[in-house]
Scaffold this motif. Structure first.
Motif, PDB file in Angstrom:
ATOM      1  N   GLY A  68       0.826  -1.209   0.000  1.00 46.06           N
ATOM      2  CA  GLY A  68       0.000   0.000   0.000  1.00 46.06           C
ATOM      3  C   GLY A  68       0.862   1.260   0.000  1.00 46.06           C
ATOM      4  N   GLY A  69       0.512   2.229  -0.824  1.00 40.90           N
ATOM      5  CA  GLY A  69       1.198   3.520  -0.821  1.00 40.90           C
ATOM      6  C   GLY A  69       2.526   3.544  -1.548  1.00 40.90           C
ATOM      7  N   VAL A  70       2.854   2.465  -2.273  1.00 41.17           N
ATOM      8  CA  VAL A  70       4.166   2.391  -2.912  1.00 41.17           C
ATOM      9  C   VAL A  70       4.170   3.095  -4.274  1.00 41.17           C
ATOM     10  N   GLY A  71       2.973   3.370  -4.801  1.00 38.43           N
ATOM     11  CA  GLY A  71       2.914   4.122  -6.061  1.00 38.43           C
ATOM     12  C   GLY A  71       2.321   3.356  -7.236  1.00 38.43           C
ATOM     13  N   LYS A  72       1.527   2.345  -6.991  1.00 42.58           N
ATOM     14  CA  LYS A  72       0.953   1.543  -8.086  1.00 42.58           C
ATOM     15  C   LYS A  72      -0.042   2.371  -8.912  1.00 42.58           C
ATOM     16  N   THR A  73      -0.968   3.040  -8.208  1.00 44.61           N
ATOM     17  CA  THR A  73      -1.975   3.833  -8.926  1.00 44.61           C
ATOM     18  C   THR A  73      -1.302   4.957  -9.707  1.00 44.61           C
ATOM     19  N   THR A  74      -0.350   5.620  -9.065  1.00 46.08           N
ATOM     20  CA  THR A  74       0.370   6.717  -9.714  1.00 46.08           C
ATOM     21  C   THR A  74       1.050   6.205 -10.986  1.00 46.08           C
ATOM     22  N   PRO A  78       6.587   6.016  -0.746  1.00 47.79           N
ATOM     23  CA  PRO A  78       6.184   7.327  -1.280  1.00 47.79           C
ATOM     24  C   PRO A  78       5.050   7.993  -0.514  1.00 47.79           C
ATOM     25  N   ARG A 124      -2.295  -5.317  -4.080  1.00 48.18           N
ATOM     26  CA  ARG A 124      -1.299  -5.486  -3.016  1.00 48.18           C
ATOM     27  C   ARG A 124      -0.956  -6.966  -2.842  1.00 48.18           C
ATOM     28  N   GLU A 164     -11.211   4.511  -0.952  1.00 45.49           N
ATOM     29  CA  GLU A 164      -9.971   5.014  -1.518  1.00 45.49           C
ATOM     30  C   GLU A 164     -10.132   5.260  -3.025  1.00 45.49           C
TER      31      GLU A 164
HETATM   32  N1  LIG Z   1       7.306   7.885  -7.873  1.00 45.89           N
HETATM   33  C1  LIG Z   1       6.626   8.761  -7.117  1.00 45.89           C
HETATM   34  N2  LIG Z   1       7.043  10.038  -7.020  1.00 45.89           N
HETATM   35  C2  LIG Z   1       6.366  10.925  -6.262  1.00 45.89           C
HETATM   36  N3  LIG Z   1       5.270  10.642  -5.548  1.00 45.89           N
HETATM   37  C3  LIG Z   1       4.800   9.403  -5.621  1.00 45.89           C
HETATM   38  C4  LIG Z   1       5.457   8.387  -6.402  1.00 45.89           C
HETATM   39  N4  LIG Z   1       4.782   7.232  -6.259  1.00 45.89           N
HETATM   40  C5  LIG Z   1       3.753   7.514  -5.443  1.00 45.89           C
HETATM   41  N5  LIG Z   1       3.760   8.801  -5.064  1.00 45.89           N
HETATM   42  C6  LIG Z   1       2.790   9.446  -4.148  1.00 45.89           C
HETATM   43  O1  LIG Z   1       2.539   8.525  -3.080  1.00 45.89           O
HETATM   44  C7  LIG Z   1       1.155   8.463  -2.769  1.00 45.89           C
HETATM   45  C8  LIG Z   1       0.662   7.035  -2.858  1.00 45.89           C
HETATM   46  O2  LIG Z   1       0.761   6.567  -4.182  1.00 45.89           O
HETATM   47  P1  LIG Z   1      -0.328   5.593  -4.817  1.00 45.89           P
HETATM   48  O3  LIG Z   1      -1.704   6.012  -4.460  1.00 45.89           O
HETATM   49  O4  LIG Z   1       0.010   5.490  -6.272  1.00 45.89           O
HETATM   50  O5  LIG Z   1       0.011   4.224  -4.074  1.00 45.89           O
HETATM   51  P2  LIG Z   1      -0.650   2.787  -4.272  1.00 45.89           P
HETATM   52  O6  LIG Z   1       0.467   1.825  -4.423  1.00 45.89           O
HETATM   53  O7  LIG Z   1      -1.656   2.846  -5.380  1.00 45.89           O
HETATM   54  O8  LIG Z   1      -1.362   2.546  -2.871  1.00 45.89           O
HETATM   55  P3  LIG Z   1      -2.619   1.612  -2.522  1.00 45.89           P
HETATM   56  O9  LIG Z   1      -2.146   0.190  -2.441  1.00 45.89           O
HETATM   57  O10 LIG Z   1      -3.054   2.147  -1.191  1.00 45.89           O
HETATM   58  O11 LIG Z   1      -3.651   1.818  -3.591  1.00 45.89           O
HETATM   59  C9  LIG Z   1       0.462   9.451  -3.703  1.00 45.89           C
HETATM   60  O12 LIG Z   1       0.279  10.656  -2.992  1.00 45.89           O
HETATM   61  C10 LIG Z   1       1.444   9.681  -4.830  1.00 45.89           C
HETATM   62  O13 LIG Z   1       1.323  10.979  -5.340  1.00 45.89           O
END
Ligand SMILES: Nc1ncnc2c1ncn2[C@@H]1O[C@H](COP(=O)(O)OP(=O)(O)OP(=O)(O)O)[C@@H](O)[C@H]1O
Ligand SMILES: [Mg+2]
Length: 311
Positions: free
Chosen positions: A18-24, A181, A124, A253
């Motif tokens: 979670g929060g590692v940046g997958k959606t981004t 991230p 995840r 979310e």
């Molecule tokens: N490479 C990056 N550079 C800068 N900011 C980032 C990067 N990757 C992620 N973030 C920031 O970190 C936060 C979490 O990213 P994101 O929502 O993509 O995570 P996720 O893996 O989709 O989490 P989840 O499992 O909860 O859905 C966001 O605020 C995003 O802007």
């Protein structure tokens, strides 16, 4: 990107905590591939924990401007299937999957001879990639020390004019985010106004001591993200901002939050105390939303006032 161009690959699984940046990442990939002309249509669907087939069907149909004539799930799947199987260059992003879903049940035909869809899913859970029979797995790991520090400095506005001793202390705080991230972005933004070494030292000690607190049934890495977000929440200067954040946290979310709905909830719940008019509440909500976006606790959604509950 390479895997997406490969004619034999239809199913890509992006997997990470979670929060590692997958959606981004997948949003960026979707944008880039469309710009490059690899796909004509990029359909993003947030699946989430309650992956109800009906919801996914309606979200895809909405994107395609398709009005279902059939009432049953099976009927809708057939309509969707017939529509998509002759479409060229369609990419469907299924974000945040927690369970296996059968694409046939939704009505998604996989790419065959250039017609049909390619899928990127994010999850995840590795077992979701396996059960969905992803041909390519893309594991996303936390940032390495240098990347994490660069991102932290950028978000905390720690530029080259900041003194060495402040940077040293800030770097220790950054390390507490363990390269995650979501933790880096929220914590660095919250501490942006910290201008003294002492201030950074206090923040570090606070984080270290809160590590000892038990929070629910979650793993060490997730705990880390929660602690950083908690600290960002505590840094929200006004109670109105905190209350507005808590209201947004009731949404799922990545859900688009309609600001006018928030205004009505806040008005009915008297979230900000008794107000003379709904206009007064609207001003408070809009102010709080802007502040929360600036604090990286809410994500921007579209070009207008819209927000998404991100962290
Ligand atoms: N490479 C990056 N550079 C800068 N900011 C980032 C990067 N990757 C992620 N973030 C920031 O970190 C936060 C979490 O990213 P994101 O929502 O993509 O995570 P996720 O893996 O989709 O989490 P989840 O499992 O909860 O859905 C966001 O605020 C995003 O802007
Ligand atoms: Mg996500």
């Amino acid at each position: 990107m390479e895997a997406l161009k490969d004619g034999k690959v239809n199913m890509i699984g992006v997997w990470g905590m979670g929060g590692v940046g997958k959606t981004t990442l997948v949003k960026e990939v979707g944008k880039k591939t469309k710009e490059l002309g690899c796909f004509r249509k990029v359909i993003e669907v947030v699946v989430s924990q309650k992956s109800i087939i009906e919801n996914i069907q309606y979200k895809i149909a909405d994107f395609l401007d398709l009005e279902f004539k059939k009432k049953t799930k099976e009927g809708r799947a057939e309509e969707l299937w017939l529509r998509l199987k002759n479409e060229e260059k369609v990419l469907i992003i299924l974000d945040d999957m927690w369970n296996e879903v059968h694409l046939k049940d939704i009505g998604i035909p996989l790419n065959e001879n250039g017609k049909g869809c390619k899928i990127i899913l994010t999850t995840r859970l590795l077992k979701v990639c396996e059960s969905m029979e992803c041909q390519v797995f893309v594991p996303i790991d936390v940032l390495d020390d240098d990347e994490a520090w660069t991102l932290f400095r950028m978000k905390a506005n720690l530029n080259e004019r900041v003194s060495r001793d402040i940077l040293e202390e800030a770097e220790k705080v950054a390390k507490e985010c363990k390269g995650l991230p979501v933790a880096i972005v929220t914590l660095a933004t919250a501490l942006e106004s910290t201008k003294t070494r002492k201030g950074w030292e206090v923040a570090r000690k606070k984080l270290e001591s809160s590590r000892l607190v038990e929070i629910g049934n979650i793993g060490e890495e997730e705990k880390n993200a929660y602690l950083c977000i908690k600290m960002s929440y505590e840094h929200l200067k006004k109670e109105t901002n905190q209350k507005c954040f808590l209201l947004c946290a009731l949404y799922p979310e990545d859900h688009s939050i309609n600001v006018e709905d928030l205004v009505r909830y806040a008005w009915c719940l008297e979230l900000f105390g008794k107000a003379d008019s709904i206009e007064e509440v609207r001003i408070q909500v809009l102010g709080a939303i802007d502040y929360l976006k600036d604090s990286s606790l809410l994500l921007k959604d579209g070009d207008g006032d819209g927000a998404r509950y991100g962290p």
